[in-house]
Design a protein around this motif. Sequence first.
Motif, PDB file in Angstrom:
ATOM      1  N   TYR A  59      36.270 -21.009 -20.027  1.00  0.00           N
ATOM      2  CA  TYR A  59      36.667 -19.613 -19.865  1.00  0.00           C
ATOM      3  C   TYR A  59      38.130 -19.425 -20.254  1.00  0.00           C
ATOM      4  CZ  TYR A  59      32.492 -19.423 -16.918  1.00  0.00           C
ATOM      5  OH  TYR A  59      31.205 -19.504 -16.445  1.00  0.00           O
ATOM      6  N   ASP A  61      41.641 -17.883 -19.314  1.00  0.00           N
ATOM      7  CA  ASP A  61      42.222 -17.807 -17.966  1.00  0.00           C
ATOM      8  C   ASP A  61      42.031 -16.446 -17.318  1.00  0.00           C
ATOM      9  OD1 ASP A  61      45.143 -19.958 -18.532  1.00  0.00           O
ATOM     10  OD2 ASP A  61      43.047 -20.428 -18.075  1.00  0.00           O
ATOM     11  N   LYS A  64      38.581 -16.274 -15.471  1.00  0.00           N
ATOM     12  CA  LYS A  64      38.152 -17.341 -14.566  1.00  0.00           C
ATOM     13  C   LYS A  64      38.008 -16.810 -13.144  1.00  0.00           C
ATOM     14  CE  LYS A  64      40.007 -21.327 -17.066  1.00  0.00           C
ATOM     15  NZ  LYS A  64      41.037 -22.394 -17.078  1.00  0.00           N
TER      16      LYS A  64
END
Length: 121
Positions: A59, A61, A64
Amino acid sequence: VQLQASGGGLVQAGGSLRLSCAASGRTFSSYVMGWFRQAPGKEREFVAAINWRGRSTYYVDSVKGRFTISRDNAKNTVYLQMNSLTPEDTAVYYCAATSHYYNDYDKYDSWGQGTEVTVSS
């Protein structure tokens, strides 16, 4: 492999959407699948990816803990569950397939048509 994304729409901030990407072809399970997005006036960016077995996910950031990518190889479909959406998530979302590593972004060679997600504040 041919891809068709769906599930976009208009949602309020804090809401959820689930995107789907249906693939044609018998080799779907051999591909790494990714989701990308392009916001108005911005470049396309990587959002998430999942390996061919679904055991490894990746993912950016900024998503996430809010987004979850998954796949069902029996249904030739990859999903992106998006929770706690913010206006910054507004974009056209694309699914894509690659036979290379997930972050060889220029190696994604099959793309869906995109599905629009709009998050209102």
